[in-house]
Design an enzyme around this catalytic site. Structure first.
Site, PDB file in Angstrom:
ATOM      1  N   ARG A 267      30.748  53.270  39.680  1.00  0.00           N
ATOM      2  CA  ARG A 267      32.106  54.020  40.213  1.00  0.00           C
ATOM      3  C   ARG A 267      31.877  54.309  41.905  1.00  0.00           C
ATOM      4  NH1 ARG A 267      35.836  51.775  37.781  1.00  0.00           N
ATOM      5  NH2 ARG A 267      37.554  53.646  38.565  1.00  0.00           N
TER       6      ARG A 267
ATOM      7  N   HIS B 222      35.822  45.679  41.118  1.00  0.00           N
ATOM      8  CA  HIS B 222      36.056  45.722  39.876  1.00  0.00           C
ATOM      9  C   HIS B 222      34.516  45.957  39.538  1.00  0.00           C
ATOM     10  CE1 HIS B 222      38.046  46.635  36.142  1.00  0.00           C
ATOM     11  NE2 HIS B 222      36.786  46.253  35.250  1.00  0.00           N
TER      12      HIS B 222
ATOM     13  N   LYS C 261      35.863  40.085  43.957  1.00  0.00           N
ATOM     14  CA  LYS C 261      36.876  39.787  43.330  1.00  0.00           C
ATOM     15  C   LYS C 261      37.384  38.311  44.506  1.00  0.00           C
ATOM     16  CE  LYS C 261      39.266  43.789  42.060  1.00  0.00           C
ATOM     17  NZ  LYS C 261      40.264  45.070  42.165  1.00  0.00           N
TER      18      LYS C 261
ATOM     19  N   PHE D 156      53.419  45.451  39.549  1.00  0.00           N
ATOM     20  CA  PHE D 156      52.633  44.518  40.060  1.00  0.00           C
ATOM     21  C   PHE D 156      51.489  43.509  39.564  1.00  0.00           C
ATOM     22  CE2 PHE D 156      50.144  48.362  38.987  1.00  0.00           C
ATOM     23  CZ  PHE D 156      48.481  48.421  38.950  1.00  0.00           C
TER      24      PHE D 156
END
Length: 150
Positions: free
Chosen positions: A85, A115, A9, A57
């Site tokens: 993950r 992500h 990100k 959000f």
């Protein structure tokens, strides 16, 4: 072979963590099969996070993801999604296991560096959304030692 979408990100890109993320995933035996550094359009961000549209959000998430470049990637390997993950750690870095990307580098739940797809269906959707068709996989000379069954 399983594939997963991973995105460093804007906070991770700004802090120079692209190489760290790539290195950690490569050390887990995964293979990078597609990558591009890009700015995310509002339309792409809204489509990527469509399942969160009703969350309070959502507007700030879209603002954040479009605020600077991201590194979009496709990774491949046996159990790639679960390996990625585990390597990323919990979404909230306060809950992430020590030694994970988020425990080591994330500032908070909003600025959590990376992500990764949460399952096979989302991986397929995200890869198609960000990359279209990804070229067929390639073989590495070390694959037979890393993954002896396949």
């Amino acid at each position: 072979m399983e594939r997963s979408f991973v995105m460093v990100k804007p906070d991770g890109v700004q802090r120079g963590l692209i190489g760290e993320v790539i290195s950690r995933l490569e050390r887990r035996g995964l293979k990078l099969v597609a990558a591009k550094l890009m700015r995310v359009s509002r339309e792409l961000a809204e489509e990527h996070y469509a399942q969160l549209k009703d969350k309070p959000f959502f507007p700030s998430l879209i603002e954040f993801i479009t605020s600077g470049p991201v590194m979009a990637m496709v990774w491949e390997g046996p159990n790639a999604i679960s390996i990625i993950r585990k390597t990323m750690g919990a979404t909230n870095p306060a809950n992430a296991e020590p030694g994970t990307i988020r425990a080591d580098f994330a500032c908070d739940v909003s600025y959590n560096v990376v992500h990764g797809s949460d399952g096979p269906e989302s991986a397929e959707r995200e890869i198609r959304l960000w990359f279209g068709e990804v070229e067929p996989s390639y073989s590495r000379s070390v694959d037979r030692w890393i993954f002896p069954e396949g």
